[in-house]
Design a protein around this motif. Structure first.
Motif, PDB file in Angstrom:
ATOM      1  N   LYS A 267     -53.691 -14.416  73.474  1.00 47.32           N
ATOM      2  CA  LYS A 267     -52.410 -15.085  73.283  1.00 47.32           C
ATOM      3  C   LYS A 267     -52.652 -16.533  72.863  1.00 47.32           C
ATOM      4  CE  LYS A 267     -48.620 -13.670  76.279  1.00 47.32           C
ATOM      5  NZ  LYS A 267     -47.608 -14.168  75.404  1.00 47.32           N
ATOM      6  N   VAL A 268     -51.669 -17.114  72.220  1.00 47.37           N
ATOM      7  CA  VAL A 268     -51.750 -18.548  71.921  1.00 47.37           C
ATOM      8  C   VAL A 268     -50.816 -19.258  72.895  1.00 47.37           C
ATOM      9  CG1 VAL A 268     -51.434 -20.319  70.174  1.00 47.37           C
ATOM     10  CG2 VAL A 268     -52.170 -18.033  69.500  1.00 47.37           C
ATOM     11  N   THR A 269     -51.387 -20.135  73.690  1.00 44.57           N
ATOM     12  CA  THR A 269     -50.598 -20.821  74.717  1.00 44.57           C
ATOM     13  C   THR A 269     -50.694 -22.339  74.508  1.00 44.57           C
ATOM     14  OG1 THR A 269     -52.463 -21.045  76.202  1.00 44.57           O
ATOM     15  CG2 THR A 269     -51.189 -19.006  76.387  1.00 44.57           C
ATOM     16  N   GLU A 270     -50.082 -23.082  75.425  1.00 44.65           N
ATOM     17  CA  GLU A 270     -50.167 -24.549  75.335  1.00 44.65           C
ATOM     18  C   GLU A 270     -51.620 -25.025  75.340  1.00 44.65           C
ATOM     19  OE1 GLU A 270     -47.651 -25.441  78.730  1.00 44.65           O
ATOM     20  OE2 GLU A 270     -46.461 -26.724  77.431  1.00 44.65           O
ATOM     21  N   LYS A 271     -52.449 -24.291  76.095  1.00 42.15           N
ATOM     22  CA  LYS A 271     -53.862 -24.697  76.200  1.00 42.15           C
ATOM     23  C   LYS A 271     -54.507 -24.779  74.803  1.00 42.15           C
ATOM     24  CE  LYS A 271     -57.973 -22.479  78.354  1.00 42.15           C
ATOM     25  NZ  LYS A 271     -58.981 -23.269  77.913  1.00 42.15           N
ATOM     26  N   GLU A 272     -54.274 -23.748  73.994  1.00 41.52           N
ATOM     27  CA  GLU A 272     -54.858 -23.744  72.637  1.00 41.52           C
ATOM     28  C   GLU A 272     -54.249 -24.856  71.785  1.00 41.52           C
ATOM     29  OE1 GLU A 272     -53.954 -20.826  74.115  1.00 41.52           O
ATOM     30  OE2 GLU A 272     -56.024 -20.202  74.449  1.00 41.52           O
ATOM     31  N   VAL A 273     -52.954 -25.142  72.024  1.00 40.16           N
ATOM     32  CA  VAL A 273     -52.328 -26.209  71.223  1.00 40.16           C
ATOM     33  C   VAL A 273     -52.949 -27.568  71.581  1.00 40.16           C
ATOM     34  CG1 VAL A 273     -50.170 -27.400  70.659  1.00 40.16           C
ATOM     35  CG2 VAL A 273     -50.178 -24.929  70.959  1.00 40.16           C
ATOM     36  N   TYR A 274     -53.184 -27.783  72.881  1.00 41.75           N
ATOM     37  CA  TYR A 274     -53.829 -29.051  73.250  1.00 41.75           C
ATOM     38  C   TYR A 274     -55.227 -29.147  72.632  1.00 41.75           C
ATOM     39  CZ  TYR A 274     -50.196 -30.447  76.554  1.00 41.75           C
ATOM     40  OH  TYR A 274     -49.009 -30.848  77.099  1.00 41.75           O
ATOM     41  N   GLU A 275     -55.965 -28.030  72.667  1.00 42.85           N
ATOM     42  CA  GLU A 275     -57.302 -28.047  72.044  1.00 42.85           C
ATOM     43  C   GLU A 275     -57.177 -28.315  70.549  1.00 42.85           C
ATOM     44  OE1 GLU A 275     -58.897 -24.567  75.018  1.00 42.85           O
ATOM     45  OE2 GLU A 275     -59.691 -24.555  72.994  1.00 42.85           O
ATOM     46  N   ALA A 276     -56.146 -27.702  69.943  1.00 46.94           N
ATOM     47  CA  ALA A 276     -55.929 -27.887  68.500  1.00 46.94           C
ATOM     48  C   ALA A 276     -55.624 -29.349  68.197  1.00 46.94           C
ATOM     49  CB  ALA A 276     -54.777 -27.004  68.027  1.00 46.94           C
ATOM     50  N   ARG A 277     -54.842 -29.972  69.082  1.00 48.17           N
ATOM     51  CA  ARG A 277     -54.497 -31.375  68.829  1.00 48.17           C
ATOM     52  C   ARG A 277     -55.753 -32.253  68.830  1.00 48.17           C
ATOM     53  NH1 ARG A 277     -50.953 -34.715  72.937  1.00 48.17           N
ATOM     54  NH2 ARG A 277     -52.868 -34.343  74.090  1.00 48.17           N
ATOM     55  N   ASP A 278     -56.654 -32.000  69.806  1.00 46.19           N
ATOM     56  CA  ASP A 278     -57.897 -32.793  69.840  1.00 46.19           C
ATOM     57  C   ASP A 278     -58.685 -32.581  68.546  1.00 46.19           C
ATOM     58  OD1 ASP A 278     -57.141 -33.590  72.282  1.00 46.19           O
ATOM     59  OD2 ASP A 278     -58.499 -32.262  73.405  1.00 46.19           O
ATOM     60  N   LYS A 279     -58.764 -31.320  68.124  1.00 45.81           N
ATOM     61  CA  LYS A 279     -59.533 -31.013  66.923  1.00 45.81           C
ATOM     62  C   LYS A 279     -58.882 -31.672  65.694  1.00 45.81           C
ATOM     63  CE  LYS A 279     -61.802 -27.266  64.672  1.00 45.81           C
ATOM     64  NZ  LYS A 279     -61.399 -26.095  63.942  1.00 45.81           N
ATOM     65  N   TYR A 280     -57.560 -31.591  65.646  1.00 42.89           N
ATOM     66  CA  TYR A 280     -56.815 -32.160  64.518  1.00 42.89           C
ATOM     67  C   TYR A 280     -57.081 -33.667  64.429  1.00 42.89           C
ATOM     68  CZ  TYR A 280     -52.682 -33.279  61.675  1.00 42.89           C
ATOM     69  OH  TYR A 280     -51.840 -33.728  60.711  1.00 42.89           O
ATOM     70  N   GLU A 281     -57.000 -34.324  65.607  1.00 44.78           N
ATOM     71  CA  GLU A 281     -57.204 -35.779  65.574  1.00 44.78           C
ATOM     72  C   GLU A 281     -58.613 -36.135  65.120  1.00 44.78           C
ATOM     73  OE1 GLU A 281     -55.605 -37.073  69.300  1.00 44.78           O
ATOM     74  OE2 GLU A 281     -53.571 -36.825  68.487  1.00 44.78           O
ATOM     75  N   MET A 282     -59.572 -35.307  65.563  1.00 46.77           N
ATOM     76  CA  MET A 282     -60.957 -35.525  65.112  1.00 46.77           C
ATOM     77  C   MET A 282     -61.048 -35.362  63.594  1.00 46.77           C
ATOM     78  SD  MET A 282     -63.075 -36.423  67.173  1.00 46.77           S
ATOM     79  CE  MET A 282     -63.120 -36.692  68.865  1.00 46.77           C
ATOM     80  N   ASN A 283     -60.381 -34.311  63.071  1.00 50.02           N
ATOM     81  CA  ASN A 283     -60.419 -34.079  61.616  1.00 50.02           C
ATOM     82  C   ASN A 283     -59.822 -35.254  60.857  1.00 50.02           C
ATOM     83  OD1 ASN A 283     -61.470 -31.628  62.095  1.00 50.02           O
ATOM     84  ND2 ASN A 283     -59.598 -30.467  61.676  1.00 50.02           N
ATOM     85  N   VAL A 284     -58.702 -35.768  61.399  1.00 46.67           N
ATOM     86  CA  VAL A 284     -58.037 -36.894  60.736  1.00 46.67           C
ATOM     87  C   VAL A 284     -58.974 -38.106  60.737  1.00 46.67           C
ATOM     88  CG1 VAL A 284     -56.114 -38.524  60.929  1.00 46.67           C
ATOM     89  CG2 VAL A 284     -55.711 -36.081  61.242  1.00 46.67           C
ATOM     90  N   MET A 285     -59.621 -38.312  61.900  1.00 48.27           N
ATOM     91  CA  MET A 285     -60.515 -39.471  62.001  1.00 48.27           C
ATOM     92  C   MET A 285     -61.706 -39.293  61.052  1.00 48.27           C
ATOM     93  SD  MET A 285     -61.903 -41.178  65.412  1.00 48.27           S
ATOM     94  CE  MET A 285     -63.342 -40.245  65.831  1.00 48.27           C
ATOM     95  N   HIS A 286     -62.230 -38.084  61.000  1.00 49.72           N
ATOM     96  CA  HIS A 286     -63.371 -37.800  60.130  1.00 49.72           C
ATOM     97  C   HIS A 286     -63.008 -38.114  58.681  1.00 49.72           C
ATOM     98  CE1 HIS A 286     -66.818 -34.783  59.179  1.00 49.72           C
ATOM     99  NE2 HIS A 286     -67.116 -36.019  58.867  1.00 49.72           N
ATOM    100  N   GLU A 287     -61.843 -37.616  58.269  1.00 49.97           N
ATOM    101  CA  GLU A 287     -61.366 -37.815  56.904  1.00 49.97           C
ATOM    102  C   GLU A 287     -61.166 -39.312  56.627  1.00 49.97           C
ATOM    103  OE1 GLU A 287     -60.989 -35.716  54.582  1.00 49.97           O
ATOM    104  OE2 GLU A 287     -59.787 -36.849  53.119  1.00 49.97           O
ATOM    105  N   ALA A 288     -60.552 -40.012  57.614  1.00 51.30           N
ATOM    106  CA  ALA A 288     -60.282 -41.445  57.427  1.00 51.30           C
ATOM    107  C   ALA A 288     -61.602 -42.192  57.237  1.00 51.30           C
ATOM    108  CB  ALA A 288     -59.518 -41.997  58.631  1.00 51.30           C
TER     109      ALA A 288
END
Ligand SMILES: Nc1ncnc2c1ncn2[C@@H]1O[C@H](COP(=O)(O)OP(=O)(O)OP(=O)(O)O)[C@@H](O)[C@H]1O
Length: 404
Positions: A267-288
Motif C-alpha cells: 500500500k502507499v501510505t503517509e510513510k511513503e509520502v514522507y520518504e518521497a518528500r525527503d527524496k524529492y528535496e534531495m533531488n531538488v537540491m542536487h539539481e540546484a
C-alpha cells in the motif's frame, strides 16, 4: 541459488504504469480547470468557422496546469479539424525571434532552413510564404514566453506579432504562456496594442483541488485501495503549501509509489509520502547544485569550509578569503568581493545557505551566513564537478585562513 529477480515479479506487490504520472503525459480530464478549458475552446473555435482566433495569454504560477491544459485543448482542436497546425515552442530553448521563425518555417514544410546565417527578414518572408502555402490555420504556442522577452527583449515579440497581423489573410494566432503576471504591463504600448489578446488566468490550486487532481490521475494507474486517502491528502497539502503546485504533488505521489514498489510494500501510505518528500528535496537540491555556475560552487564550498573551521555563522570577508585560496588552488581567477557578496545572496535565494544580518556596533551591519542542512550531502554533490573534485577540504586549516 534462487533467481535474484524473482522478488521483483512478486504478484503481491503493487503493479502500476507510472508513466501515467510523468510530466509529459497529458491526461484526458482536468478537474478544476473547466472554466479555463472552456474559455480557450471558445476563443479557438473561430477556426471551426474559418476565421482567425484572437491571441491568448495564459498566466499562472508554476504547476497550475497551463502547459498541459493548452496541449490538451490544442490536441482536441486538431482532432476536430484538419484545417489547423499547432506548433509548440519552448522559449527556454528557442529564445530569439530568429530561432522561432526558423522553427516555424521548417515546421510548415519545404527545404530545411539552417539554424544560422539567413537575415531575419528573409526567414520572416519564408515563414509567411510557407504558412500561407499550407492554406491552414497555425496556432503557435510560446511556452515560457517571459524567457523570450527577458533574453531577446519585447521587440522579439513584436517581430513574431508582425507575422500574425501584418500579412493579409495570414492565419496565425499565438498562445503565450507565462508565470509572470506583470509581463504585459512591462511591454511597450506598440506591442500591447498589436497583441490584441484575450487573457486566461490559472489561479493556484488549494489543497482540496489538488486532492481531486491526484485522485483523478490515480484512477488510471490502479484501482481503489492501493493508495491510502491520508497519503493523497498529505501530497495535496504539501503541493498546496508550495504556491498551489499540482506538479509537486503528483511528483511526490509518483515517488511514493516507486518507494512502495521497490520495498515490496502493498500500500502507499503517509510513510511513503514522507520518504518521497525527503527524496524529492534531495533531488531538488542536487539539481540546484549541479546547475550552479562554477564560481557559485566555489563560493558554496568556501562557505562550508569556513564554517567547518569556525562553526558559527560566518561573515563575507572570511568566506571571501577561503574562496580566493580555493580559486588559486584550482587554477581559477577569483571574482571581486562585491561579486561574491551577490553570489552569496543568490545561494541564499536557492535555500542553500541562510543569511543573518548582524550589528557590528560602530562598524555598522554585516551579513553572516550559515550552511544549515545536509552539509555532507552538499559537499558530495559539489565534488561531482570535476573542477572541484581535486579539492581536499582537509587542506584548509584555521591557520591557512589567516594567511593571505
Ligand atoms: N487540473 C489538473 N488535472 C490533472 N493534472 C493536472 C492538472 N493541473 C496540473 N496537472 C498536472 O500537473 C503537472 C504540472 O502542470 P503543467 O506543466 O501544465 O503546469 P504549468 O502551469 O505549465 O507549470 P510551469 O509554469 O512550471 O510550466 C502536469 O503533470 C499536469 O498534467
Amino acid at each position: 541459488m534462487d533467481n535474484p529477480f524473482s522478488k521483483f515479479t512478486n504478484s503481491r506487490t503493487i503493479q502500476a504504469d507510472l508513466s501515467l504520472l510523468e510530466e509529459n503525459y497529458i491526461p484526458d480530464s482536468f478537474p478544476h480547470r473547466e472554466k479555463q478549458i472552456n474559455d480557450m475552446v471558445t476563443i479557438l473555435s473561430s477556426i471551426m468557422r474559418n476565421s482567425r482566433p484572437s491571441n491568448i495569454i495564459v498566466y499562472g504560477k508554476t504547476g497550475t496546469g497551463k502547459t498541459s491544459t493548452t496541449k490538451y485543448v490544442t490536441r482536441m482542436l486538431q482532432e476536430a479539424t484538419s484545417n489547423v497546425e499547432v506548433i509548440y515552442v519552448n522559449c527556454e530553448i528557442y529564445d530569439s525571434p530568429y530561432s522561432i521563425l526558423v522553427y516555424v518555417a521548417n515546421f510548415a514544410g519545404g527545404e530545411k532552413i539552417p539554424e544560422l546565417g539567413w537575415p531575419v527578414d528573409r526567414i520572416y518572408r519564408e515563414a509567411v510564404d510557407r504558412i500561407n502555402g499550407t492554406g491552414k490555420f497555425f496556432v503557435i504556442v510560446l511556452d515560457e514566453m517571459d524567457r523570450l522577452i527577458k533574453k531577446s527583449g519585447g521587440d522579439s515579440l513584436y517581430v513574431l506579432l508582425k507575422l500574425m497581423t501584418d500579412v493579409e489573410n495570414v492565419k496565425v494566432s499565438m498562445i503565450g504562456i507565462t508565470n509572470d503576471t506583470t509581463l504585459l504591463e512591462n511591454l511597450d504600448s506598440r506591442i500591447k496594442s498589436r497583441l490584441n489578446q484575450e487573457s486566461i488566468v490559472f489561479p493556484p490550486y488549494n489543497a482540496t483541488e489538488i486532492r481531486d487532481i491526484i485522485a483523478s490521475r490515480l484512477e488510471k494507474v490502479f484501482g481503489p485501495g492501493v493508495v491510502d486517502d491520508t497519503a493523497i491528502n498529505l501530497c495535496a497539502a504539501i503541493g498546496a503549501q508550495e504556491h498551489g503546485d499540482a506538479r509537486k504533488a503528483i511528483d511526490l505521489m509518483r515517488i511514493a509509489i516507486e518507494i512502495a514498489i521497490r520495498e515490496n510494500r502493498l500500500k502507499v501510505t503517509e510513510k511513503e509520502v514522507y520518504e518521497a518528500r525527503d527524496k524529492y528535496e534531495m533531488n531538488v537540491m542536487h539539481e540546484a547544485i549541479n546547475t550552479l555556475p562554477i564560481h557559485s560552487k566555489i563560493v558554496l564550498l568556501s562557505a562550508i569550509v569556513t564554517q567547518e573551521i569556525e562553526p558559527n555563522s560566518v561573515i563575507t570577508g572570511e568566506i571571501y578569503e577561503n574562496y580566493r585560496r580555493i580559486c588559486e588552488d584550482l587554477g581559477f581567477t577569483p571574482l571581486t568581493p562585491r561579486r561574491i557578496s551577490d553570489l552569496l545572496t543568490e545561494l541564499s535565494d536557492y535555500g542553500l545557505i541562510v543569511v543573518d544580518e548582524r550589528n557590528m556596533g560602530k562598524y555598522g551591519r554585516t551579513r553572516g551566513f550559515s550552511v544549515v542542512k545536509e552539509i555532507e550531502t552538499i559537499k558530495k554533490y559539489l565534488m561531482e564537478d570535476e573542477n572541484l573534485s581535486m579539492f581536499k577540504t582537509s587542506k584548509m586549516t584555521k591557520q591557512a585562513r589567516f594567511d593571505s
